[in-house]
Write a protein that holds these residues in place. Structure first.
Motif, mmCIF file in Angstrom:
data_model
loop_
_atom_site.group_PDB
_atom_site.id
_atom_site.type_symbol
_atom_site.label_atom_id
_atom_site.label_comp_id
_atom_site.label_asym_id
_atom_site.label_seq_id
_atom_site.Cartn_x
_atom_site.Cartn_y
_atom_site.Cartn_z
ATOM 1 N N LEU A 189 0.847 -1.279 -0.162
ATOM 2 C CA LEU A 189 0.022 0.052 0.020
ATOM 3 C C LEU A 189 0.683 1.463 0.019
ATOM 4 N N ALA A 246 -4.412 -3.466 6.830
ATOM 5 C CA ALA A 246 -3.282 -3.003 6.473
ATOM 6 C C ALA A 246 -2.031 -3.329 7.418
ATOM 7 N N CYS A 273 -6.036 6.107 13.073
ATOM 8 C CA CYS A 273 -5.906 4.631 12.403
ATOM 9 C C CYS A 273 -5.320 3.844 13.704
ATOM 10 N N LEU A 311 -3.036 -2.888 11.272
ATOM 11 C CA LEU A 311 -4.046 -1.905 11.369
ATOM 12 C C LEU A 311 -5.245 -1.839 10.546
ATOM 13 N N GLU A 312 -6.220 -0.940 10.973
ATOM 14 C CA GLU A 312 -7.501 -0.843 10.249
ATOM 15 C C GLU A 312 -7.227 -0.481 8.863
ATOM 16 N N TYR A 313 -7.872 -0.915 7.770
ATOM 17 C CA TYR A 313 -7.591 -0.573 6.515
ATOM 18 C C TYR A 313 -8.594 0.515 6.230
ATOM 19 N N ALA A 314 -8.111 1.576 5.488
ATOM 20 C CA ALA A 314 -8.888 2.751 5.017
ATOM 21 C C ALA A 314 -8.899 2.532 3.608
ATOM 22 N N VAL A 328 4.023 -0.713 4.257
ATOM 23 C CA VAL A 328 2.630 -1.075 4.635
ATOM 24 C C VAL A 328 1.932 -2.016 3.641
ATOM 25 N N LEU A 385 -5.532 9.341 6.049
ATOM 26 C CA LEU A 385 -6.387 8.323 5.217
ATOM 27 C C LEU A 385 -7.791 8.511 5.191
ATOM 28 N N CYS A 403 -2.809 8.516 10.360
ATOM 29 C CA CYS A 403 -1.987 7.346 10.362
ATOM 30 C C CYS A 403 -0.581 7.661 10.843
HETATM 31 N N1 ADE Z 1 -1.573 3.166 3.761
HETATM 32 C C1 ADE Z 1 -0.891 3.222 4.861
HETATM 33 N N2 ADE Z 1 -1.791 2.829 5.935
HETATM 34 C C2 ADE Z 1 -2.962 2.400 5.596
HETATM 35 C C3 ADE Z 1 -4.011 1.876 5.945
HETATM 36 N N3 ADE Z 1 -4.196 1.812 7.183
HETATM 37 N N4 ADE Z 1 -4.821 1.824 5.272
HETATM 38 C C4 ADE Z 1 -4.915 1.882 3.826
HETATM 39 N N5 ADE Z 1 -3.885 2.478 3.349
HETATM 40 C C5 ADE Z 1 -2.894 2.610 4.107
#
Ligand code: ADE
Length: 300
Positions: A36, A57, A90, A106-109, A44, A159, A169
């Motif tokens: 990502l 993520a 995040c 991590l939560e995905y955004a 990430v 994000l 984040c």
């Molecule tokens: N890029 C970095 N961290 C992320 C996240 N938590 N969700 C989506 N894209 C990201």
């Protein structure tokens, strides 16, 4: 053997069966898909949790015994847990480590970064700027009231989640323990977003984050930065002192009033530092207690 003993053994076996739990979940419970981006300290990856296919993520931070990054890893893990208390940060679902790496799940955004949004749209509508900025104000006030300065606020670290709300984040270089009166030294952050007091190598506090917020707002409104970034902090500072910020005429009166108060060279007079930012006219119409619950409709 006596029947008594046999009974005893079968009871023991039974209780052993009763306490048997599923194997502890570890990093092998995630399927990795694609990269990502790069965060501070590591890459990430997009991944999914195998039992239920939930997207996450995963930030992978290599441990560097020679460069002593262990305290930073522990700090980030701790901040990611605290972040669970604010809907605009995040947070981590879980953390794991191997011998060589730390993994932050991590939560995905799914809505991409503010950086991408600005690159695509150039100028964001005032309503969107008001909405994103208000959510960032809530997040910053939460961090600062917990003694935390983010120190690397920039559109790449903002994000947007699947519902259109923001998630700040990357706490990889955040400073903790920054309660009233405490200041910290040390250049951190990214060229273009660093406060003047940081560039001039003075001690600084949470005011540095409010400066970065001003830069981000300006960028959302114009598609460009207010000051020329430079890898040389002394040059960036000098340019900043000599620059008269160009506020385009299309900016609303409220934004024209707010921005110079955030991009205020004197940290002590900067808006945000004294806790009155929510009352500024730019945020007229925002119901802060509703906004804080993250139930407010996005303006698009
Ligand atoms: N890029 C970095 N961290 C992320 C996240 N938590 N969700 C989506 N894209 C990201």
């Amino acid at each position: 053997r006596s029947p008594d003993l046999l009974e005893d053994e079968s009871a023991k076996k039974k209780s052993r069966v009763e306490v048997r739990r599923p194997p502890p979940l570890d990093i092998r419970s995630y399927k990795f898909h694609r990269k990502l981006g790069e965060g501070s300290g590591g890459k990430v990856m997009l991944a999914s949790f195998s039992p239920n296919k939930q997207l996450v993520a995963i930030k992978i931070v290599p441990k560097k015994p020679n460069r002593c990054n262990y305290p930073w890893i522990s700090m980030e893990a701790w901040l990611l847990k605290i972040a669970r208390e604010c809907p605009f940060l995040c947070h981590s679902h879980a953390t794991f480590q191997s011998k060589a790496q730390a993994f932050f799940v991590l939560e995905y955004a799914g809505g991409g970064t503010l950086y991408r949004m600005i690159s695509r749209q150039k100028k964001l509508p005032t309503k969107s700027i008001q909405f994103y900025t208000a959510e960032m104000v809530v997040a910053l006030q939460f961090l600062h009231s917990n003694g935390i300065i983010h120190r690397d606020l920039k559109p790449d670290n903002i994000l947007v989640d699947n519902d259109g709300h923001i998630k700040i984040c990357d706490f990889g270089i955040a400073a903790a323990g920054m309660f009233a009166g405490w200041k910290i030294r040390g250049l951190a952050g990214t060229p273009g977003y660093r406060a003047p007091e940081m560039l001039s190598l003075e001690a600084y506090d949470a005011g540095a984050d409010w400066w970065s917020l001003g830069v981000i707002m300006y960028e959302m409104a114009t598609g460009r930065k207010p000051f020329a970034p430079s890898l040389d902090p002394a040059k960036e500072f000098l340019d900043m002192k000599l620059t008269k910020v160009d506020y385009p005429s299309h900016m609303s009166q409220e934004m024209l009033d707010l921005l110079p108060k955030l991009l205020e060279m004197d940290n002590n007079n900067r808006l945000g530092v004294n806790g009155t930012i929510r009352e500024h006219q730019f945020f007229a119409g925002i119901n802060w207690s509703e906004l804080e619950k993250r139930t407010t409709q996005t303006p698009f």
